[in-house]
Design a protein around this motif. Sequence first.
Motif, PDB file in Angstrom:
ATOM      1  N   ILE A 125       0.736  -1.219  -0.006  1.00  0.00           N
ATOM      2  CA  ILE A 125      -0.041  -0.037  -0.131  1.00  0.00           C
ATOM      3  C   ILE A 125       1.019   1.409  -0.101  1.00  0.00           C
ATOM      4  O   ILE A 125       1.726   1.319   0.906  1.00  0.00           O
ATOM      5  N   ASN A 126       0.719   2.265  -1.045  1.00  0.00           N
ATOM      6  CA  ASN A 126       1.460   3.528  -0.914  1.00  0.00           C
ATOM      7  C   ASN A 126       0.703   4.406  -0.656  1.00  0.00           C
ATOM      8  O   ASN A 126       1.348   5.841  -0.335  1.00  0.00           O
ATOM      9  N   SER A 127      -0.672   4.736  -0.451  1.00  0.00           N
ATOM     10  CA  SER A 127      -1.469   5.790  -0.359  1.00  0.00           C
ATOM     11  C   SER A 127      -2.701   5.346   0.179  1.00  0.00           C
ATOM     12  O   SER A 127      -3.370   4.206  -0.112  1.00  0.00           O
ATOM     13  N   ILE A 128      -3.357   6.124   1.211  1.00  0.00           N
ATOM     14  CA  ILE A 128      -4.889   6.202   1.559  1.00  0.00           C
ATOM     15  C   ILE A 128      -5.264   7.590   1.583  1.00  0.00           C
ATOM     16  O   ILE A 128      -4.381   8.648   1.752  1.00  0.00           O
ATOM     17  N   SER A 129      -6.477   7.926   1.448  1.00  0.00           N
ATOM     18  CA  SER A 129      -6.952   9.051   1.524  1.00  0.00           C
ATOM     19  C   SER A 129      -8.570   9.023   1.959  1.00  0.00           C
ATOM     20  O   SER A 129      -9.219   8.136   1.125  1.00  0.00           O
ATOM     21  N   ASN A 130      -8.888  10.095   2.620  1.00  0.00           N
ATOM     22  CA  ASN A 130     -10.152  10.080   3.152  1.00  0.00           C
ATOM     23  C   ASN A 130     -11.002  11.079   1.670  1.00  0.00           C
ATOM     24  O   ASN A 130     -10.518  11.773   1.231  1.00  0.00           O
ATOM     25  N   ASN A 131     -12.214  10.481   2.032  1.00  0.00           N
ATOM     26  CA  ASN A 131     -13.198  11.121   0.957  1.00  0.00           C
ATOM     27  C   ASN A 131     -13.813  12.204   1.920  1.00  0.00           C
ATOM     28  O   ASN A 131     -13.986  12.349   3.111  1.00  0.00           O
ATOM     29  N   SER A 132     -14.363  13.380   1.065  1.00  0.00           N
ATOM     30  CA  SER A 132     -14.898  14.732   1.554  1.00  0.00           C
ATOM     31  C   SER A 132     -16.396  14.001   2.222  1.00  0.00           C
ATOM     32  O   SER A 132     -16.996  14.979   2.862  1.00  0.00           O
ATOM     33  N   ASP A 133     -16.910  12.993   1.783  1.00  0.00           N
ATOM     34  CA  ASP A 133     -18.280  12.720   2.462  1.00  0.00           C
ATOM     35  C   ASP A 133     -18.092  12.263   3.955  1.00  0.00           C
ATOM     36  O   ASP A 133     -19.050  11.903   4.574  1.00  0.00           O
ATOM     37  N   GLY A 134     -16.888  11.952   4.395  1.00  0.00           N
ATOM     38  CA  GLY A 134     -16.713  11.557   5.757  1.00  0.00           C
ATOM     39  C   GLY A 134     -16.983  10.071   5.946  1.00  0.00           C
ATOM     40  O   GLY A 134     -17.023   9.753   7.064  1.00  0.00           O
ATOM     41  N   GLU A 135     -17.344   9.307   5.120  1.00  0.00           N
ATOM     42  CA  GLU A 135     -17.856   7.913   5.192  1.00  0.00           C
ATOM     43  C   GLU A 135     -16.804   6.930   4.515  1.00  0.00           C
ATOM     44  O   GLU A 135     -16.919   5.672   4.983  1.00  0.00           O
ATOM     45  N   THR A 136     -16.112   7.348   3.421  1.00  0.00           N
ATOM     46  CA  THR A 136     -15.407   6.294   2.842  1.00  0.00           C
ATOM     47  C   THR A 136     -13.879   6.997   2.631  1.00  0.00           C
ATOM     48  O   THR A 136     -13.683   7.994   2.875  1.00  0.00           O
ATOM     49  N   PHE A 137     -13.020   6.096   2.304  1.00  0.00           N
ATOM     50  CA  PHE A 137     -11.656   6.258   1.908  1.00  0.00           C
ATOM     51  C   PHE A 137     -11.281   5.439   0.875  1.00  0.00           C
ATOM     52  O   PHE A 137     -11.685   4.229   0.546  1.00  0.00           O
ATOM     53  N   ILE A 138     -10.008   5.665   0.171  1.00  0.00           N
ATOM     54  CA  ILE A 138      -9.492   4.760  -0.658  1.00  0.00           C
ATOM     55  C   ILE A 138      -8.176   4.322  -0.222  1.00  0.00           C
ATOM     56  O   ILE A 138      -7.294   4.945   0.671  1.00  0.00           O
ATOM     57  N   SER A 139      -7.757   3.093  -0.753  1.00  0.00           N
ATOM     58  CA  SER A 139      -6.104   2.576  -0.374  1.00  0.00           C
ATOM     59  C   SER A 139      -5.767   2.239  -1.907  1.00  0.00           C
ATOM     60  O   SER A 139      -6.412   1.484  -2.641  1.00  0.00           O
ATOM     61  N   ALA A 140      -4.409   2.571  -2.057  1.00  0.00           N
ATOM     62  CA  ALA A 140      -3.849   2.354  -3.297  1.00  0.00           C
ATOM     63  C   ALA A 140      -2.728   1.452  -3.280  1.00  0.00           C
ATOM     64  O   ALA A 140      -1.831   1.683  -2.196  1.00  0.00           O
ATOM     65  N   ASP A 141      -2.403   0.441  -3.861  1.00  0.00           N
ATOM     66  CA  ASP A 141      -1.160  -0.365  -3.937  1.00  0.00           C
ATOM     67  C   ASP A 141      -0.425  -0.099  -5.471  1.00  0.00           C
ATOM     68  O   ASP A 141      -0.975   0.729  -6.333  1.00  0.00           O
ATOM     69  N   ASP A 142       0.556  -0.829  -5.839  1.00  0.00           N
ATOM     70  CA  ASP A 142       1.033  -0.877  -7.265  1.00  0.00           C
ATOM     71  C   ASP A 142      -0.162  -0.908  -8.302  1.00  0.00           C
ATOM     72  O   ASP A 142       0.391  -0.099  -9.494  1.00  0.00           O
ATOM     73  N   LEU A 143      -0.981  -1.723  -8.178  1.00  0.00           N
ATOM     74  CA  LEU A 143      -1.723  -1.955  -9.373  1.00  0.00           C
ATOM     75  C   LEU A 143      -3.265  -1.814  -9.232  1.00  0.00           C
ATOM     76  O   LEU A 143      -4.090  -1.802 -10.160  1.00  0.00           O
ATOM     77  N   ARG A 144      -3.791  -1.647  -7.938  1.00  0.00           N
ATOM     78  CA  ARG A 144      -5.211  -1.411  -7.656  1.00  0.00           C
ATOM     79  C   ARG A 144      -5.498  -0.465  -6.617  1.00  0.00           C
ATOM     80  O   ARG A 144      -4.625   0.126  -5.833  1.00  0.00           O
ATOM     81  N   ILE A 145      -6.490   0.301  -6.813  1.00  0.00           N
ATOM     82  CA  ILE A 145      -7.096   1.202  -5.867  1.00  0.00           C
ATOM     83  C   ILE A 145      -8.500   0.630  -5.362  1.00  0.00           C
ATOM     84  O   ILE A 145      -9.411   0.223  -6.186  1.00  0.00           O
ATOM     85  N   ASN A 146      -8.573   0.624  -4.116  1.00  0.00           N
ATOM     86  CA  ASN A 146      -9.850  -0.037  -3.345  1.00  0.00           C
ATOM     87  C   ASN A 146     -10.738   1.075  -2.635  1.00  0.00           C
ATOM     88  O   ASN A 146     -10.031   2.151  -2.088  1.00  0.00           O
ATOM     89  N   LEU A 147     -11.865   0.955  -2.793  1.00  0.00           N
ATOM     90  CA  LEU A 147     -12.784   1.920  -1.964  1.00  0.00           C
ATOM     91  C   LEU A 147     -13.465   1.369  -0.770  1.00  0.00           C
ATOM     92  O   LEU A 147     -13.699   0.256  -0.819  1.00  0.00           O
ATOM     93  N   TRP A 148     -13.208   1.952   0.299  1.00  0.00           N
ATOM     94  CA  TRP A 148     -13.784   1.344   1.679  1.00  0.00           C
ATOM     95  C   TRP A 148     -14.718   2.375   2.115  1.00  0.00           C
ATOM     96  O   TRP A 148     -14.843   3.459   2.141  1.00  0.00           O
ATOM     97  N   ASN A 149     -15.543   1.707   2.949  1.00  0.00           N
ATOM     98  CA  ASN A 149     -16.437   2.405   3.871  1.00  0.00           C
ATOM     99  C   ASN A 149     -15.968   2.215   5.135  1.00  0.00           C
ATOM    100  O   ASN A 149     -15.480   1.208   5.754  1.00  0.00           O
ATOM    101  N   LEU A 150     -15.780   3.363   6.041  1.00  0.00           N
ATOM    102  CA  LEU A 150     -15.082   3.254   7.381  1.00  0.00           C
ATOM    103  C   LEU A 150     -15.964   2.365   8.352  1.00  0.00           C
ATOM    104  O   LEU A 150     -15.279   1.954   9.146  1.00  0.00           O
TER     105      LEU A 150
END
Length: 502
Positions: free
Chosen positions: A226-251
């Motif tokens: 994992i090289n990145s995580i970032s919060n969404n402005s909606d306050g409910e979700t965030f993303i995590s990224a590795d070399d080949l994929r980006i995933n969307l999570w609910n907190l």
Amino acid sequence: MNGAAAPEPTEAPAPSPQVPLDWRFSQVFGERGAGEDVQDVDIISAIEFNKSGHHLATGDRGGRVVLFERTDAKDHVSRKDAEKADYSISRHPEFRYKTEFQSHEPEFDYLKSLEIEEKINKIKWCQETNGASFLLSTNDKTIKFWKVQEKKVKKICEMNMNPSNAPANGSPAGSTMCGSSARTPNGGILKPGGLPLLRLPVVTSQETSLAANCRRVYAHAHDYHINSISNNSDGETFISADDLRINLWNLEISNQSFNIVDVKPTNMEDLTEVITSAEFHPSHCNTLAYSSSKGSIRLVDLRQSALCDTHSKLFEQHEAPGSRSFFTEIIASISDIKFSMDGRHILSRDYMTLKLWDVNMDSGPVATFQVHEYLRPKLCDLYENDSIFDKFECCQSGDGLRVATGSYSNIFRVFNCGAGGSEVTTLEATRNPTRRQIQNPARPARSLGSLTRVVRRGAENTGIDANGNSYDLSTKLLHLAWHPSENLIACAAANSLYMYYA
């Protein structure tokens, strides 16, 4: 109609030049003494201010997260009181150590025979609720959601049992089963068939302590680091990224994520680029950007499709004809991207430069800043000792007028990106940040032609920059963060956290 002459058009006044900032040392945490060795687990690997700027979090290679809070009263008083106190420009912001906790532990993946380091890669603050702070931290594989809150330490007092006379075998100490009466440990008399006066224990809360609780663990969703995580402005979700994929999570959901970007080819031999960084737009919850190892930035709209295989905009700078070399693609790899506070610009850092992009103009960057151009003749040596793969972070001021990034010899550079601004400030992570700007007239600056000869005769990781100052590749300032509303920069030099203000 009445014969009056039409007023002549007046030219718009030229923007007034910005006054250069006078950067000063504010404070340091974990300063290393002369000759003191630094343990690898103590080296800082992540820095992040919260949205208000009142709290600062750092992560290190030992898996620990350390929190600092602001203590100066400048932001907590009314304007009238501030005018009475006559705050001067030289009054610097002050932070204090708040708490720390162990976020990650070293693990071992038995299926892949792979060691998972405890090093903190990224930290992101979430929205505060009821006085409690929330943040996300991640290592190479696992993301954790933490709640940090003040808790009152409860103590029990006024017990009617005497601790020195502990009861034995279930009967009160000092009591007797024969005779007409018995004495209780506190001196009371127990009459036959009666009960002594029972005093209920009283709970008191006299002290408070900070407690960090891991609320959720988001694991087993990334095959690569994992090289990145970032919060969404909606306050409910965030993303995590590795070399080949980006995933969307609910907190609130830790056992399920949605894959929104996948650049993995069917045949891995066809792989030409990887994801290096990703970040949500600061105000548009449907927009995110991610960078690649080929130096391009893609803007993605989550409303287009569930799997965002196609981008809405592509930002890249085309190389000049005939300028391509073996190192072109390596130094073009973007190590970090940041949206500006208003979301209008994207700041990117590759190995040699900082670039500022306008999200409405994908023809090329609106500004390019050379960070350490004096190293260009040394790319071969930098490749041999792997320094060319160092990943430097970047940051931008809250007003969007200045950008900053780190370099070698524990220095960082601040560039003016405002209209008509050409200010460039070089600062070193020491108590005297401007000492490297003082030129020594007795020592002429060496030309780039003699740079190679100097390095080959001397140490492998040292040399002379374009100003005649020595540089050291073994000391590098990779991580830094800019306060969201003030000219305050926090940066990491090995295990030390330095702060500077202007």
